[in-house]
Write an enzyme that holds these catalytic residues in place. Structure first.
Site, PDB file in Angstrom:
ATOM      1  N   SER A 280       0.477  -4.614  -5.329  1.00 23.73           N
ATOM      2  CA  SER A 280      -0.653  -5.472  -5.694  1.00 23.73           C
ATOM      3  C   SER A 280      -0.405  -6.160  -7.030  1.00 23.73           C
ATOM      4  O   SER A 280      -0.694  -7.347  -7.205  1.00 23.73           O
ATOM      5  CB  SER A 280      -1.954  -4.667  -5.747  1.00 23.73           C
ATOM      6  OG  SER A 280      -1.864  -3.615  -6.695  1.00 23.73           O
ATOM      7  N   ALA A 281       0.147  -5.430  -7.992  1.00 21.45           N
ATOM      8  CA  ALA A 281       0.466  -6.045  -9.285  1.00 21.45           C
ATOM      9  C   ALA A 281       1.562  -7.084  -9.127  1.00 21.45           C
ATOM     10  O   ALA A 281       1.531  -8.143  -9.771  1.00 21.45           O
ATOM     11  CB  ALA A 281       0.891  -4.971 -10.285  1.00 21.45           C
TER      12      ALA A 281
ATOM     13  N   ASP B 238       1.674  -0.870 -14.245  1.00 25.44           N
ATOM     14  CA  ASP B 238       2.301  -1.674 -13.194  1.00 25.44           C
ATOM     15  C   ASP B 238       2.767  -3.036 -13.696  1.00 25.44           C
ATOM     16  O   ASP B 238       3.940  -3.382 -13.540  1.00 25.44           O
ATOM     17  CB  ASP B 238       1.346  -1.827 -12.013  1.00 25.44           C
ATOM     18  CG  ASP B 238       1.084  -0.509 -11.304  1.00 25.44           C
ATOM     19  OD1 ASP B 238       1.758   0.484 -11.625  1.00 25.44           O
ATOM     20  OD2 ASP B 238       0.200  -0.476 -10.439  1.00 25.44           O
TER      21      ASP B 238
ATOM     22  N   SER C  86       0.826  -1.218   0.000  1.00 26.76           N
ATOM     23  CA  SER C  86       0.000   0.000   0.000  1.00 26.76           C
ATOM     24  C   SER C  86       0.854   1.260   0.000  1.00 26.76           C
ATOM     25  O   SER C  86       0.537   2.244   0.645  1.00 26.76           O
ATOM     26  CB  SER C  86      -0.943   0.011   1.213  1.00 26.76           C
ATOM     27  OG  SER C  86      -1.822  -1.081   1.178  1.00 26.76           O
ATOM     28  N   SER C  87       1.955   1.233  -0.754  1.00 28.06           N
ATOM     29  CA  SER C  87       2.880   2.354  -0.706  1.00 28.06           C
ATOM     30  C   SER C  87       3.102   3.012  -2.054  1.00 28.06           C
ATOM     31  O   SER C  87       3.988   3.838  -2.192  1.00 28.06           O
ATOM     32  CB  SER C  87       4.228   1.878  -0.150  1.00 28.06           C
ATOM     33  OG  SER C  87       4.752   0.829  -0.933  1.00 28.06           O
TER      34      SER C  87
END
Length: 446
Positions: A160-161, A204, A154-155
């Site tokens: 996530s990808a 991403d 979450s940065s």
């Protein structure tokens, strides 16, 4: 060895380190009871986007490179002649989350209906769903252990990808599926768009799957075609062992929220599309798909007066960011870090003023980075509502810059800084390579 289409490493600071691989392999042995010689590892680096902010979803051209941090997924196929019913099983443990995720690859995975229903196992199910819906036959599952860098999720680094791609590569590997990086970009896009309901573009996954050490990756998000530009100074004798003359500084804000809280991101995407619709309509191209890459820059200049104020700012960000990307390509190719840094900072400023993203804390952190010793340019990493900012800094001043940013941001936001592990507040990174599957080391003892 690596999977087809994967990178082979090659920068002076190779990732992952042997001790990281060893830790992940041992965790898989504990979970599966299998031999360490059987454990494979999907290594998926995090990425940064020096230029091309917020234009990938509009078919723009973006730049990217990976860094020497990322996600590691150790895995073995969930097969065994003594337990044929477990061929289809997926069993996962995490270094960041408690509990286990268990499901079957032959079960139909339905898209997530509500953001609050997303959990850490959703990306694995999304990978299965993407492969299923693309017609691939999954006959084996995986038993795995996934680990990222604590504090870097979450940065704004595309964690996530990286997770989604790790699951794709693992499932493809155990099922003997040879899928190109370009096709995996679309599969990861399916995970984000169709399965999780996020309107992400292809920046991403493109960065994670296509980057090469020493090169800046340029991705045309309209045609999904990559190109590469080598840094001109890379092969000169004064750069020992191919060392690049800059470092990447990542400064973390202490602000975090889950990506599924997507209203701000999706609203901006919708506004860009509305700006495209208005410009295309004004130029008599009503039937053209409403994304800004379909608007000729000349049309934008002649018709931008029809846009409402907020739509005008979104369009201005897109068209000027496209110009910055082109200039950035030339600056990188000529080794002109000063100009590249200036363009990165201009991109950051446009993200704030024209794209109107960024919390006050993130803007504050961005301004601190601009003043750091040896800083060449800075901007948000990601949307700028939480997470981190990045800076390109001179190699020999990177540690001084990091110390300055730590001290100044702690003065400004002591409560937020207290939430960040001390060794994760500011990271000095190097460019990385592409995602790959690392096969078992033949020298491992049984």
């Amino acid at each position: 060895m690596v999977a087809p289409g994967g990178g082979a490493g090659g920068g002076p600071s190779r990732w992952p380190a042997a001790e990281e691989l060893d830790t992940v392999r041992k965790k898989v042995v504990e979970i599966s009871g299998r031999d360490e010689q059987e454990v494979m590892v999907a290594a998926c680096p995090y990425r940064i986007c020096p230029l091309g902010a917020h234009i990938d979803h509009q078919g723009g051209v973006v730049t990217a490179m990976t860094i020497n941090y990322g996600v590691l997924l150790g895995f073995v196929p969930s097969n065994g002649s003594e337990q044929p019913l477990f061929f289809f099983q997926v069993l996962l443990h995490s270094g960041q989350f408690e509990g286990a995720i268990r499901f079957r690859v032959d079960d139909l995975q339905k898209p997530i209906d509500k953001p609050e229903n997303i959990n850490w196992g959703s990306y694995a199910k999304g990978a299965v769903s993407a492969l299923q819906n693309s017609g691939y036959d999954l006959r084996k599952g995986i038993i795995g252990y996934i680990s990222g860098v604590k504090g870097l999720d979450s940065s704004g680094l595309s964690s996530s990808a990286a997770v989604g791609i790790a699951y794709l590569l693992a499932l493809e590997h155990v099922n003997d599926l040879v899928i190109s990086p370009v096709d995996n970009i679309q599969l990861d896009k399916y995970i984000e768009n169709k399965y999780l309901g996020l309107e992400n573009g292809i920046l991403d996954p493109s960065a994670i799957l296509l980057s090469r050490y020493g090169y800046l990756t340029f991705m045309d998000c309209k045609t999904a075609s990559p190109s590469y530009v080598c840094f001109s100074e890379l092969n000169k004798s004064q750069q020992p062992q191919g060392q690049l003359p800059f470092k990447i500084l990542l400064a973390f804000s202490g602000l975090q929220h889950n990506l599924p809280k997507k209203r701000g991101y999706n609203t901006r995407v919708s506004e860009c599309k509305e700006a495209a619709r208005a410009l295309l309509h004004a130029s008599g191209c009503e039937d053209t798909p409403n994304i800004l890459c379909n608007v000729d820059p000349v049309v934008y200049e002649t018709q931008k007066c029809v846009l409402e104020e907020n739509l005008s700012r979104r369009a201005e960000h897109y068209f000027f960011e496209m110009k910055r990307v082109t200039k950035g390509r030339d600056a990188w190719a000529h080794g002109n870090l000063q100009e590249l840094g200036q363009l990165i900072s201009e991109s950051g400023r446009s993200s704030i003023l024209n794209y109107e993203c960024g919390s006050k804390e993130m803007i504050q952190l961005y301004e601190i980075l601009l003043k750091a010793p040896g800083a060449l340019g800075a901007r948000f990493s990601g949307a700028g509502f939480r997470g981190c900012c990045l800076a390109i800094v001179e190699s020999d001043r990177a540690e001084d810059a990091a110390a300055y940013v730590r001290a100044e941001y702690e003065k400004a936001q002591p409560e937020l800084v207290s939430r960040i592990p001390a060794d994760r507040r500011v990271l000095v990174c190097e460019p990385g390579d592409s995602a790959r599957v690392i096969l078992p080391d033949p020298h491992l003892s049984s």
